[in-house]
Write a protein that holds these residues in place. Structure first.
Motif, PDB file in Angstrom:
ATOM      1  N   SER A   1       0.865  -1.155   0.024  1.00 28.50           N
ATOM      2  CA  SER A   1       0.012  -0.039   0.026  1.00 28.50           C
ATOM      3  C   SER A   1       0.942   1.307   0.112  1.00 28.50           C
ATOM      4  O   SER A   1       0.395   2.285  -0.616  1.00 28.50           O
TER       5      SER A   1
ATOM      6  N   GLN B   1      -2.863   5.203   0.502  1.00 19.42           N
ATOM      7  CA  GLN B   1      -2.109   4.162   1.027  1.00 19.42           C
ATOM      8  C   GLN B   1      -3.339   3.212   1.985  1.00 19.42           C
ATOM      9  O   GLN B   1      -3.465   2.169   2.010  1.00 19.42           O
TER      10      GLN B   1
ATOM     11  N   SER C   1      -5.745   1.396  -0.446  1.00 20.13           N
ATOM     12  CA  SER C   1      -5.191   0.091  -0.974  1.00 20.13           C
ATOM     13  C   SER C   1      -5.046  -0.811  -0.229  1.00 20.13           C
ATOM     14  O   SER C   1      -4.973  -2.230  -0.487  1.00 20.13           O
ATOM     15  N   GLU C   2      -4.761  -0.402   1.106  1.00 20.37           N
ATOM     16  CA  GLU C   2      -4.475  -1.643   2.297  1.00 20.37           C
ATOM     17  C   GLU C   2      -5.615  -2.426   2.452  1.00 20.37           C
ATOM     18  O   GLU C   2      -5.708  -3.643   2.398  1.00 20.37           O
TER      19      GLU C   2
END
Length: 271
Positions: free
Chosen positions: A157, A250, A253-254
């Protein structure tokens, strides 16, 4: 080893420490050299910082797991993660949600994002994302792959977010900005190092099982499509990215990586 190579190694170590200082509250030397050029070069180690933070979070999970029930362990682990990072990425997600939700022009959106106060859009987005993350981590724990998944997702991420620096315009912020200094340039070599390191935690998975490579390919394709869409959206809304946008990238996407992992297990039953 010659003095020349020692100087190079020291320089790379300083870049890593600078990335660590940027992305976390972990202690680094106060005498660490800083410059805009070094900050830009340090982005090559953002995914490595993700691995370090992920390992520390997993260590806290292992310690808490000796004393508390699963749900409490997950909550304490999430608190540990937020403490280590200083809620840096969560803050970016909330700020971007406020700006994109409350602004009707690029200038207004940027102004709202610079405001240290959190609004309705930011609050709702942050609460829902934390609730979703909690549930995803619980399910990963039930499948006994939580720690592997966390290290992998933390690295990937951060690589996903930092890769936007490579080909997305940086929207310069004025002196009133509350943001930390941010990398705004990325070379091809920096990008390759960033991505190569991000894939290292994938080796922790039992890669010999049937379907591993298709799973990894699925994650890559989904992240690439997300990156394309997210980049287009940022340019259309504010003509580029800010530090808050990278923090939001971040976090999003995590969560997506966790979702793909759980979907894979639910459909194949293997890991």
């Amino acid at each position: 080893m010659s003095k020349r190579y020692l100087v190079k190694i020291r320089y790379q170590w300083q870049l890593f420490c600078l990335a660590l200082m940027f992305f976390s509250q972990l202690p680094v030397s106060k005498s660490l050299p800083y410059s805009e050029k070094r900050m830009n070069r340090a982005n090559r180690y953002f995914s490595l910082v993700g691995i370090v933070i992920g390992l520390l979070v997993c260590l806290s999970y292992s310690l808490f797991d000796h004393f508390f029930s699963t749900h409490l362990v997950i909550i304490l682990t999430m608190i540990t993660s937020v403490y280590i990072t200083g809620a840096f990425h969560e803050d970016g997600l909330a700020d971007m949600a406020d700006g994109m939700g409350g602004g009707y022009s690029a200038e207004k959106r940027l102004t709202i994002m610079k405001d240290s106060r959190i609004g309705t859009y930011g609050t709702v987005t942050l609460v829902l994302s934390l609730l979703l993350k909690f549930q995803l981590l619980v399910e990963l724990e039930q499948h006994s792959i939580l720690m592997i998944s966390v290290v992998f997702a933390y690295a990937m991420s951060r690589a996903f977010a930092a890769s936007l620096i490579f080909d997305t315009p940086y929207v310069a912020e004025d002196d009133s900005s509350k943001s930390k200094p941010i990398a705004c340039q990325q070379s091809g070599i920096d990008l390759m190092i960033l991505l190569a390191v991000a894939f290292l935690p994938a080796l922790l998975f039992p890669w010999l099982f049937v379907g591993f490579w298709s799973l990894l390919l699925t994650i890559i394709v989904i992240l690439l499509l997300l990156r394309l869409a997210f980049r287009y959206w940022l340019i259309s809304k504010i003509a580029g990215y800010t530090g808050d946008c990278l923090g939001a990238a971040q976090q999003v996407s995590e969560l997506i990586i966790y979702l793909v992992l759980i979907h894979h297990i639910s459909n194949t039953g293997v890991f």
